[in-house]
Design a protein around this motif. Sequence first.
Motif, PDB file in Angstrom:
ATOM      1  N   ASN A 437      30.622  -9.574  -1.159  1.00 26.62           N
ATOM      2  CA  ASN A 437      31.759  -9.126  -0.365  1.00 26.62           C
ATOM      3  C   ASN A 437      31.270  -8.488   0.936  1.00 26.62           C
ATOM      4  OD1 ASN A 437      34.098  -8.083   0.723  1.00 26.62           O
ATOM      5  ND2 ASN A 437      34.899  -7.342  -1.221  1.00 26.62           N
ATOM      6  N   LEU A 438      31.047  -9.316   1.942  1.00 29.70           N
ATOM      7  CA  LEU A 438      30.543  -8.817   3.211  1.00 29.70           C
ATOM      8  C   LEU A 438      31.604  -8.048   3.987  1.00 29.70           C
ATOM      9  CD1 LEU A 438      28.392 -11.882   4.323  1.00 29.70           C
ATOM     10  CD2 LEU A 438      27.575  -9.697   3.417  1.00 29.70           C
ATOM     11  N   ILE A 439      32.884  -8.258   3.665  1.00 30.10           N
ATOM     12  CA  ILE A 439      33.943  -7.456   4.292  1.00 30.10           C
ATOM     13  C   ILE A 439      33.731  -5.994   3.916  1.00 30.10           C
ATOM     14  CG2 ILE A 439      36.427  -7.059   4.472  1.00 30.10           C
ATOM     15  CD1 ILE A 439      36.853  -9.960   3.602  1.00 30.10           C
ATOM     16  N   GLN A 440      33.522  -5.767   2.646  1.00 26.72           N
ATOM     17  CA  GLN A 440      33.281  -4.410   2.172  1.00 26.72           C
ATOM     18  C   GLN A 440      31.997  -3.859   2.777  1.00 26.72           C
ATOM     19  OE1 GLN A 440      31.886  -3.261  -2.052  1.00 26.72           O
ATOM     20  NE2 GLN A 440      34.117  -3.072  -2.136  1.00 26.72           N
ATOM     21  N   GLY A 441      30.953  -4.669   2.805  1.00 25.77           N
ATOM     22  CA  GLY A 441      29.675  -4.218   3.349  1.00 25.77           C
ATOM     23  C   GLY A 441      29.767  -3.835   4.809  1.00 25.77           C
ATOM     24  N   ALA A 442      30.449  -4.662   5.601  1.00 23.40           N
ATOM     25  CA  ALA A 442      30.570  -4.392   7.037  1.00 23.40           C
ATOM     26  C   ALA A 442      31.347  -3.105   7.284  1.00 23.40           C
ATOM     27  CB  ALA A 442      31.249  -5.564   7.729  1.00 23.40           C
ATOM     28  N   ASN A 443      32.440  -2.926   6.547  1.00 23.78           N
ATOM     29  CA  ASN A 443      33.258  -1.735   6.750  1.00 23.78           C
ATOM     30  C   ASN A 443      32.543  -0.462   6.304  1.00 23.78           C
ATOM     31  OD1 ASN A 443      35.856  -2.433   7.966  1.00 23.78           O
ATOM     32  ND2 ASN A 443      36.145  -3.733   6.192  1.00 23.78           N
ATOM     33  N   ILE A 444      31.858  -0.529   5.168  1.00 22.67           N
ATOM     34  CA  ILE A 444      31.147   0.651   4.677  1.00 22.67           C
ATOM     35  C   ILE A 444      29.999   1.016   5.614  1.00 22.67           C
ATOM     36  CG2 ILE A 444      29.617   1.483   2.849  1.00 22.67           C
ATOM     37  CD1 ILE A 444      31.448   0.075   0.835  1.00 22.67           C
ATOM     38  N   ALA A 445      29.199   0.023   5.994  1.00 22.47           N
ATOM     39  CA  ALA A 445      28.054   0.298   6.872  1.00 22.47           C
ATOM     40  C   ALA A 445      28.517   0.817   8.226  1.00 22.47           C
ATOM     41  CB  ALA A 445      27.210  -0.965   7.039  1.00 22.47           C
ATOM     42  N   GLY A 446      29.559   0.187   8.776  1.00 25.90           N
ATOM     43  CA  GLY A 446      30.071   0.637  10.068  1.00 25.90           C
ATOM     44  C   GLY A 446      30.687   2.019   9.995  1.00 25.90           C
ATOM     45  N   PHE A 447      31.440   2.267   8.931  1.00 29.67           N
ATOM     46  CA  PHE A 447      32.130   3.556   8.766  1.00 29.67           C
ATOM     47  C   PHE A 447      31.155   4.711   8.598  1.00 29.67           C
ATOM     48  CE2 PHE A 447      33.578   6.662   5.559  1.00 29.67           C
ATOM     49  CZ  PHE A 447      34.573   7.289   6.288  1.00 29.67           C
ATOM     50  N   LYS A 448      30.137   4.535   7.761  1.00 28.40           N
ATOM     51  CA  LYS A 448      29.244   5.653   7.434  1.00 28.40           C
ATOM     52  C   LYS A 448      28.586   6.236   8.682  1.00 28.40           C
ATOM     53  CE  LYS A 448      26.333   5.855   4.083  1.00 28.40           C
ATOM     54  NZ  LYS A 448      26.699   7.220   3.593  1.00 28.40           N
ATOM     55  N   LYS A 449      28.137   5.385   9.581  1.00 29.27           N
ATOM     56  CA  LYS A 449      27.466   5.878  10.779  1.00 29.27           C
ATOM     57  C   LYS A 449      28.426   6.680  11.653  1.00 29.27           C
ATOM     58  CE  LYS A 449      24.733   4.342  14.745  1.00 29.27           C
ATOM     59  NZ  LYS A 449      24.163   3.183  15.465  1.00 29.27           N
ATOM     60  N   VAL A 450      29.631   6.154  11.839  1.00 24.84           N
ATOM     61  CA  VAL A 450      30.627   6.846  12.665  1.00 24.84           C
ATOM     62  C   VAL A 450      31.049   8.151  11.987  1.00 24.84           C
ATOM     63  CG1 VAL A 450      32.950   6.710  13.656  1.00 24.84           C
ATOM     64  CG2 VAL A 450      31.471   4.693  13.675  1.00 24.84           C
ATOM     65  N   ALA A 451      31.340   8.082  10.680  1.00 28.14           N
ATOM     66  CA  ALA A 451      31.809   9.266   9.956  1.00 28.14           C
ATOM     67  C   ALA A 451      30.758  10.367   9.932  1.00 28.14           C
ATOM     68  CB  ALA A 451      32.188   8.872   8.526  1.00 28.14           C
ATOM     69  N   ASP A 452      29.495  10.004   9.707  1.00 30.23           N
ATOM     70  CA  ASP A 452      28.434  11.022   9.690  1.00 30.23           C
ATOM     71  C   ASP A 452      28.265  11.679  11.055  1.00 30.23           C
ATOM     72  OD1 ASP A 452      28.023  10.444   7.034  1.00 30.23           O
ATOM     73  OD2 ASP A 452      26.243   9.200   7.351  1.00 30.23           O
ATOM     74  N   ALA A 453      28.431  10.895  12.126  1.00 33.66           N
ATOM     75  CA  ALA A 453      28.347  11.476  13.470  1.00 33.66           C
ATOM     76  C   ALA A 453      29.526  12.422  13.707  1.00 33.66           C
ATOM     77  CB  ALA A 453      28.354  10.362  14.525  1.00 33.66           C
ATOM     78  N   MET A 454      30.705  12.059  13.225  1.00 31.79           N
ATOM     79  CA  MET A 454      31.882  12.925  13.375  1.00 31.79           C
ATOM     80  C   MET A 454      31.663  14.248  12.640  1.00 31.79           C
ATOM     81  SD  MET A 454      34.894  10.058  12.956  1.00 31.79           S
ATOM     82  CE  MET A 454      36.255  11.226  13.017  1.00 31.79           C
ATOM     83  N   ILE A 455      31.114  14.173  11.444  1.00 36.17           N
ATOM     84  CA  ILE A 455      30.854  15.387  10.658  1.00 36.17           C
ATOM     85  C   ILE A 455      29.859  16.276  11.386  1.00 36.17           C
ATOM     86  CG2 ILE A 455      29.836  16.259   8.527  1.00 36.17           C
ATOM     87  CD1 ILE A 455      30.966  13.711   7.145  1.00 36.17           C
ATOM     88  N   ALA A 456      28.786  15.658  11.923  1.00 32.61           N
ATOM     89  CA  ALA A 456      27.752  16.418  12.602  1.00 32.61           C
ATOM     90  C   ALA A 456      28.283  17.140  13.838  1.00 32.61           C
ATOM     91  CB  ALA A 456      26.600  15.498  12.998  1.00 32.61           C
ATOM     92  N   GLN A 457      29.288  16.557  14.488  1.00 28.88           N
ATOM     93  CA  GLN A 457      29.833  17.127  15.729  1.00 28.88           C
ATOM     94  C   GLN A 457      30.972  18.108  15.489  1.00 28.88           C
ATOM     95  OE1 GLN A 457      30.721  13.762  18.348  1.00 28.88           O
ATOM     96  NE2 GLN A 457      28.769  12.819  17.774  1.00 28.88           N
ATOM     97  N   GLY A 458      31.412  18.220  14.254  1.00 24.46           N
ATOM     98  CA  GLY A 458      32.488  19.155  13.933  1.00 24.46           C
ATOM     99  C   GLY A 458      33.845  18.599  14.295  1.00 24.46           C
ATOM    100  N   VAL A 459      34.877  19.379  14.044  1.00 23.30           N
ATOM    101  CA  VAL A 459      36.239  18.968  14.345  1.00 23.30           C
ATOM    102  C   VAL A 459      36.465  19.087  15.842  1.00 23.30           C
ATOM    103  CG1 VAL A 459      38.691  19.381  13.932  1.00 23.30           C
ATOM    104  CG2 VAL A 459      37.043  19.718  12.082  1.00 23.30           C
ATOM    105  N   ILE A 460      36.638  17.931  16.509  1.00 25.34           N
ATOM    106  CA  ILE A 460      36.792  17.929  17.965  1.00 25.34           C
ATOM    107  C   ILE A 460      38.010  17.126  18.369  1.00 25.34           C
ATOM    108  CG2 ILE A 460      34.356  18.288  18.485  1.00 25.34           C
ATOM    109  CD1 ILE A 460      34.042  15.292  18.842  1.00 25.34           C
TER     110      ILE A 460
END
Length: 460
Positions: A437-460
Amino acid sequence: MNTISNQLDTENKKVSAYLDEIYRSVVKRDPNEPEFHQAVAVFLQSILPLLEKEPHYMDLGILEQIVEPERVISFRVTWVDDNGKTQVNRGYRVQFNSAIGPFKGGIRFDPSVNLSIVKFLGFEQTFKNSLTGQPIGGAKGGADFDPKGKSDNEIMRFCQSYMTELARYIGPDIDVPAGDLGVGAKEIGYMFGQYKRIRGAYEAGVITGKAPVYGGSLGRTEATGYGTIYFLKEMLRDIGHNISGSSVVVSGSGNVSIYAMEKASQLGAKVVACSDTSGYIYNKNGIVVEVLKRIKQVDKGRVSDYLEFDPDTTFHENCKGIWSVPCDVALPCATQNELDEEDAIELVKNGVIAVAEGANMPCTLKATNVFLENGVTFGPAKATNAGGVAVSQLEMAQNSMRLKWTFEEVDERLQDIMMNIYENCVDATEQFDSATNLIQGANIAGFKKVADAMIAQGVI
């Protein structure tokens, strides 16, 4: 074992209920945006197993933030046609997420453009850009302007008016637009020229897709189509199939389609059918791509003109009928939701083994489910067509360094990027025992990087 199973079921229901609530809130807030709803629904379904494993993304409210764009800009675009009449269009720029870099995404000129389409494209662009591994956020823009049938002077005046409004919101370190449907090197040139006049500075990195003579990257025109085939090659290899000798059907005949066909042919595939809005052509022995390329890009003709070169080729007026053509590989490269459940069933019946999305969200949700349920290897758009934005970022890098790479250097980097995207998608799926299921893989891989950066930068 029963206790663990029950706990997992409870956790699954908890996450599902949370995702349902996120989706309902999106629909309630913007009820008339079906394309955006569709993109959000596919994304939320895909990341359910990740949230079960890493619930802190829910606890920190990342989903609530990530489905809402940082900024939505809508503006009037007035211009004067060749008859001296004032025309009015509506322009947009949706700056969706800048967690990993400046906003980056194309501009689309087409009568179908509305806020729903621009938001869905910007949302998808966020995760697509993340998958490339390059430091760029997600955005998209456009206008309900139809460049077809317009003179060069009319297109120039429209582009200048569009950029006059857009210029205040973009910059090399803020938001870097590019081309998309209806926006090629000509339109990019007009917009860049207007931006330069407004700012009084030569900021080459403010827009990509430029002609090579003034800062554009070699290989950008080919990048999305070539990248789709490089991703497809990896998909096929993993299921023990070679692209060489495969029969391929490609919808559309714009840049993505033409260069996907070109690279597929170079790698030994046989392109048996392609289309434009007038219909599709079919030749079981294969279409000569260079001839079709000349017809579409030089002569500005229709696919039916190919019959003058090869009378054994057949033309069919219903362009959707292209999905009834038997093939090993289907490449929907025209527009969103062009391939529906009925088309998918027909392709499966005729033995398709792989589908790679060259356009943005060209397959409906029901169509993708048909492919997955029948074991068809499926490459989702945010992964397969990321080559275009990848080379756009390479253009930004060249502009920043005042360098110009050769076509071969750019193409080599593109191949590496597409292989890395594929590997990242597969790695993400394997963590959740769903390697097909590459749909799941693409979304998870893409999401994790963005989400982790959002967490690191705090609520902005």
